[in-house]
Scaffold this motif. Structure first.
Motif, mmCIF file in Angstrom:
data_model
loop_
_atom_site.group_PDB
_atom_site.id
_atom_site.type_symbol
_atom_site.label_atom_id
_atom_site.label_comp_id
_atom_site.label_asym_id
_atom_site.label_seq_id
_atom_site.Cartn_x
_atom_site.Cartn_y
_atom_site.Cartn_z
ATOM 1 N N SER A 218 11.435 58.035 13.161
ATOM 2 C CA SER A 218 11.029 58.212 14.380
ATOM 3 C C SER A 218 10.654 59.705 14.474
ATOM 4 O O SER A 218 11.209 60.558 13.890
ATOM 5 N N LYS A 219 10.015 60.037 15.521
ATOM 6 C CA LYS A 219 9.833 61.421 16.140
ATOM 7 C C LYS A 219 10.853 62.290 15.929
ATOM 8 O O LYS A 219 10.920 63.586 15.573
ATOM 9 N N ALA A 220 11.877 61.823 16.682
ATOM 10 C CA ALA A 220 13.202 62.657 16.548
ATOM 11 C C ALA A 220 13.736 62.815 15.497
ATOM 12 O O ALA A 220 14.320 64.050 15.132
ATOM 13 N N ASP A 221 13.449 62.113 14.343
ATOM 14 C CA ASP A 221 14.060 62.344 12.847
ATOM 15 C C ASP A 221 13.350 63.631 12.223
ATOM 16 O O ASP A 221 13.926 64.378 11.502
ATOM 17 N N PHE A 222 12.006 63.592 12.637
ATOM 18 C CA PHE A 222 11.308 64.651 12.058
ATOM 19 C C PHE A 222 11.510 66.047 12.586
ATOM 20 O O PHE A 222 11.320 67.120 12.095
ATOM 21 N N ARG A 223 12.009 66.182 13.997
ATOM 22 C CA ARG A 223 12.035 67.435 14.442
ATOM 23 C C ARG A 223 13.190 68.203 13.966
ATOM 24 O O ARG A 223 14.197 67.571 13.611
ATOM 25 N N GLY A 224 12.915 69.610 13.552
ATOM 26 C CA GLY A 224 13.933 70.357 13.155
ATOM 27 C C GLY A 224 13.995 70.280 11.369
ATOM 28 O O GLY A 224 14.813 71.173 10.777
ATOM 29 N N MET A 225 13.215 69.418 10.963
ATOM 30 C CA MET A 225 13.305 69.540 9.429
ATOM 31 C C MET A 225 12.852 70.421 8.810
ATOM 32 O O MET A 225 11.925 71.052 9.219
ATOM 33 N N ARG A 226 13.329 70.847 7.508
ATOM 34 C CA ARG A 226 12.824 72.127 6.887
ATOM 35 C C ARG A 226 11.806 71.355 5.910
ATOM 36 O O ARG A 226 12.347 70.619 4.972
ATOM 37 N N LEU A 227 10.708 71.698 5.986
ATOM 38 C CA LEU A 227 9.562 71.207 5.377
ATOM 39 C C LEU A 227 9.045 72.064 4.306
ATOM 40 O O LEU A 227 8.478 73.050 4.445
ATOM 41 N N GLY A 228 9.448 71.646 3.026
ATOM 42 C CA GLY A 228 8.806 72.568 1.935
ATOM 43 C C GLY A 228 7.411 72.428 1.536
ATOM 44 O O GLY A 228 6.764 71.253 1.637
ATOM 45 N N ILE A 229 6.728 73.526 1.438
ATOM 46 C CA ILE A 229 5.282 73.842 1.176
ATOM 47 C C ILE A 229 5.067 74.674 0.097
ATOM 48 O O ILE A 229 6.061 75.554 -0.091
ATOM 49 N N SER A 230 4.051 74.811 -0.521
ATOM 50 C CA SER A 230 3.889 75.824 -1.526
ATOM 51 C C SER A 230 3.758 77.056 -1.139
ATOM 52 O O SER A 230 4.392 78.114 -1.375
ATOM 53 N N ALA A 231 3.055 77.502 0.055
ATOM 54 C CA ALA A 231 3.010 78.705 0.868
ATOM 55 C C ALA A 231 2.411 78.343 2.309
ATOM 56 O O ALA A 231 1.598 77.302 2.324
ATOM 57 N N LEU A 232 2.665 79.133 3.105
ATOM 58 C CA LEU A 232 1.863 79.331 4.357
ATOM 59 C C LEU A 232 0.502 79.406 3.958
ATOM 60 O O LEU A 232 -0.082 80.109 3.045
ATOM 61 N N ASP A 233 -0.829 78.795 4.724
ATOM 62 C CA ASP A 233 -2.165 79.209 4.541
ATOM 63 C C ASP A 233 -2.683 78.157 3.341
ATOM 64 O O ASP A 233 -3.310 78.795 2.493
ATOM 65 N N SER A 234 -1.943 77.314 2.880
ATOM 66 C CA SER A 234 -2.138 76.548 1.475
ATOM 67 C C SER A 234 -2.438 75.100 2.020
ATOM 68 O O SER A 234 -2.262 74.698 3.057
ATOM 69 N N THR A 235 -2.930 74.331 0.899
ATOM 70 C CA THR A 235 -3.518 73.020 1.066
ATOM 71 C C THR A 235 -2.234 72.087 1.635
ATOM 72 O O THR A 235 -2.232 71.211 2.525
ATOM 73 N N THR A 236 -1.109 72.439 1.064
ATOM 74 C CA THR A 236 0.327 71.677 1.518
ATOM 75 C C THR A 236 0.646 72.037 2.903
ATOM 76 O O THR A 236 1.080 71.140 3.468
ATOM 77 N N HIS A 237 0.445 73.212 3.312
ATOM 78 C CA HIS A 237 0.798 73.511 4.664
ATOM 79 C C HIS A 237 -0.244 72.940 5.521
ATOM 80 O O HIS A 237 0.120 72.206 6.652
ATOM 81 N N TRP A 238 -1.469 72.924 4.971
ATOM 82 C CA TRP A 238 -2.370 72.303 6.190
ATOM 83 C C TRP A 238 -2.345 70.787 6.196
ATOM 84 O O TRP A 238 -2.487 70.191 7.245
ATOM 85 N N THR A 239 -1.957 70.091 5.132
ATOM 86 C CA THR A 239 -1.878 68.970 4.885
ATOM 87 C C THR A 239 -0.641 68.188 5.732
ATOM 88 O O THR A 239 -0.742 67.452 6.504
ATOM 89 N N ALA A 240 0.498 69.153 5.634
ATOM 90 C CA ALA A 240 1.686 68.777 6.394
ATOM 91 C C ALA A 240 1.533 68.799 7.917
ATOM 92 O O ALA A 240 1.929 68.151 8.746
ATOM 93 N N SER A 241 0.808 69.979 8.095
ATOM 94 C CA SER A 241 0.356 70.039 9.572
ATOM 95 C C SER A 241 -0.437 69.168 10.320
ATOM 96 O O SER A 241 -0.200 68.707 11.307
ATOM 97 N N GLN A 242 -1.445 68.525 9.544
ATOM 98 C CA GLN A 242 -2.225 67.241 9.852
ATOM 99 C C GLN A 242 -1.294 66.110 10.062
ATOM 100 O O GLN A 242 -1.324 65.547 11.078
ATOM 101 N N TRP A 243 -0.323 65.974 9.189
ATOM 102 C CA TRP A 243 0.629 64.857 9.069
ATOM 103 C C TRP A 243 1.426 64.987 10.599
ATOM 104 O O TRP A 243 1.701 63.946 11.133
ATOM 105 N N LEU A 244 2.129 66.118 10.699
ATOM 106 C CA LEU A 244 2.655 66.277 12.045
ATOM 107 C C LEU A 244 2.041 65.989 13.171
ATOM 108 O O LEU A 244 2.494 65.500 14.314
ATOM 109 N N SER A 245 0.740 66.541 13.242
ATOM 110 C CA SER A 245 -0.275 66.227 14.360
ATOM 111 C C SER A 245 -0.164 64.979 14.772
ATOM 112 O O SER A 245 -0.515 64.333 15.629
ATOM 113 N N ARG A 246 -0.429 64.011 13.577
ATOM 114 C CA ARG A 246 -0.718 62.352 13.606
ATOM 115 C C ARG A 246 0.768 61.791 14.331
ATOM 116 O O ARG A 246 0.580 60.738 14.739
ATOM 117 N N GLN A 247 1.887 62.489 14.078
ATOM 118 C CA GLN A 247 2.941 62.101 14.565
ATOM 119 C C GLN A 247 3.499 62.592 16.099
ATOM 120 O O GLN A 247 4.374 62.490 16.698
#
Length: 349
Positions: A136-165
């Motif tokens: 659930s959404k509660a499980d995702f809050r506060g998680m430490r989400l590894g990405i290659s770097a800020l402003d990278s495709t991994t960051h943007w893709t993860a941000s889009q996934w979060l938006s979907r949640q």
């Protein structure tokens, strides 16, 4: 393991077994023995499947045949690769298309001149270690989400996934971990709870049951579901001044990549293993092949950048970065297909 999964792995292992132990060397070319013009290319995750077209163009001698030599400048993230171009250390960047939006917002005239993939080619997975629950959404809050770097495709893709949640980047802690195999230790040690990265790392973690897949932007279908449509993936891009001042070098890069993309369309699994260095396999050739098979459809067919895909990518990206409005970026000015069209006219084999 299901019988279907077992038969698939057996098929992959059979392909591995047919591979000769010696790897092929780059094909000789008419350019050998003479100095060729050099291009400095910055990129992240250099051994990943994200850059497979470049690996093939290099290993199979296509760059040299096209009349150019490459100086590779490997980095841990696309943001660092871009930084090398901005400081004049690199001529060309191989990376995520979204960088071009940020560059145009800053008034910098960079353009993509050949597209290598039709999806972002990254996925997001949550750790399966004890105590981790992903329901659930509660499980995702506060998680430490590894990405290659800020402003990278991994960051943007993860941000889009979060938006979907129904979440935002403020609901998690983004942890830059790079894109090398060291991210595996970061996940297993508990330094991060989830990871967004390219293959073969993510597929390897899936097969080892270290992650549960949460979001996928590797396949065409997965990208449509996550992004609401297709978006361009990895491409080669450079400042407009470089394109204008060194058109022969840019054309050579385009020719070589197009030749590699055409080679990929008919390549068998044994062909892939013969061309790709063992250091890229992460110690498991069958898993590497499985990752490639999942990604095969995502590689570009003709290298052309599709305007509709670019416009959709900007709509998605502008929502994520809170841009002032779509008029701040003119998506059609972030690319040129002139070099790819010329490559096509040459009917490269």
């Amino acid at each position: 393991m299901t019988s279907a999964h077992g038969s698939r792995r057996s098929w992959l292992l059979a392909a591995v077994g047919s591979l000769a132990t010696n790897q092929v060397a780059a094909a000789p070319s008419p350019g050998q023995g003479r100095a060729l013009p050099r291009v400095r290319v910055a990129l992240a995750a250099s051994q990943s499947l994200y850059h497979l077209p470049l690996t093939l163009a290099d290993r199979l001698g296509f760059f040299r045949q096209a009349g150019v030599q490459i100086q590779w400048l490997p980095q841990e993230s696309g943001a660092k690769a871009l930084s090398q171009a901005l400081t004049g250390q690199a001529d060309v960047v191989a990376g995520a298309y979204e960088h071009l939006f940020g560059l145009q917002l800053k008034g910098l005239n960079y353009q993509s001149f050949v597209q290598m993939s039709r999806t972002p080619q990254v996925s997001l997975g949550g750790s399966t270690r004890s105590g981790m629950v992903w329901r659930s959404k509660a499980d995702f809050r506060g998680m430490r989400l590894g990405i290659s770097a800020l402003d990278s495709t991994t960051h943007w893709t993860a941000s889009q996934w979060l938006s979907r949640q129904g979440l935002t980047g403020n609901d998690v802690v983004f942890v830059p971990v790079g894109s090398s195999q060291g991210v595996i230790e970061a996940l297993r040690s508990g330094n991060i709870d989830a990871l967004c990265n390219p293959d073969p790392v993510m597929h390897w973690l899936e097969q080892k049951n270290d992650i549960r897949l949460l979001g996928d932007a590797r396949t065409l279908q997965g990208t449509r579901q996550l992004m609401g449509g297709l978006v361009p993936g990895a491409s080669l891009f450079a400042h407009a001044d470089f394109l204008q001042q060194h058109p022969d070098r840019v054309q050579a890069l385009s020719d070589a990549v197009i030749q590699a993309l055409k080679w990929l369309q008919t390549a068998g699994l044994t062909d892939i293993l013969r061309a790709v260095p063992p250091s890229h396999w992460m110690g498991d050739r069958a898993i590497y092949l499985g990752a490639f098979e999942k990604l095969r459809e995502s590689y570009a067919v003709d290298g052309l950048v599709r305007a509709d895909d670019v416009r959709h990518a900007w709509r998605v990206h502008s929502r994520l970065i809170g841009a002032f409005g779509p008029k701040q970026v003119m998506p059609d000015r972030t690319f040129t297909n002139a070099f790819v069209q010329k490559s096509a006219s040459r009917r490269l084999s």
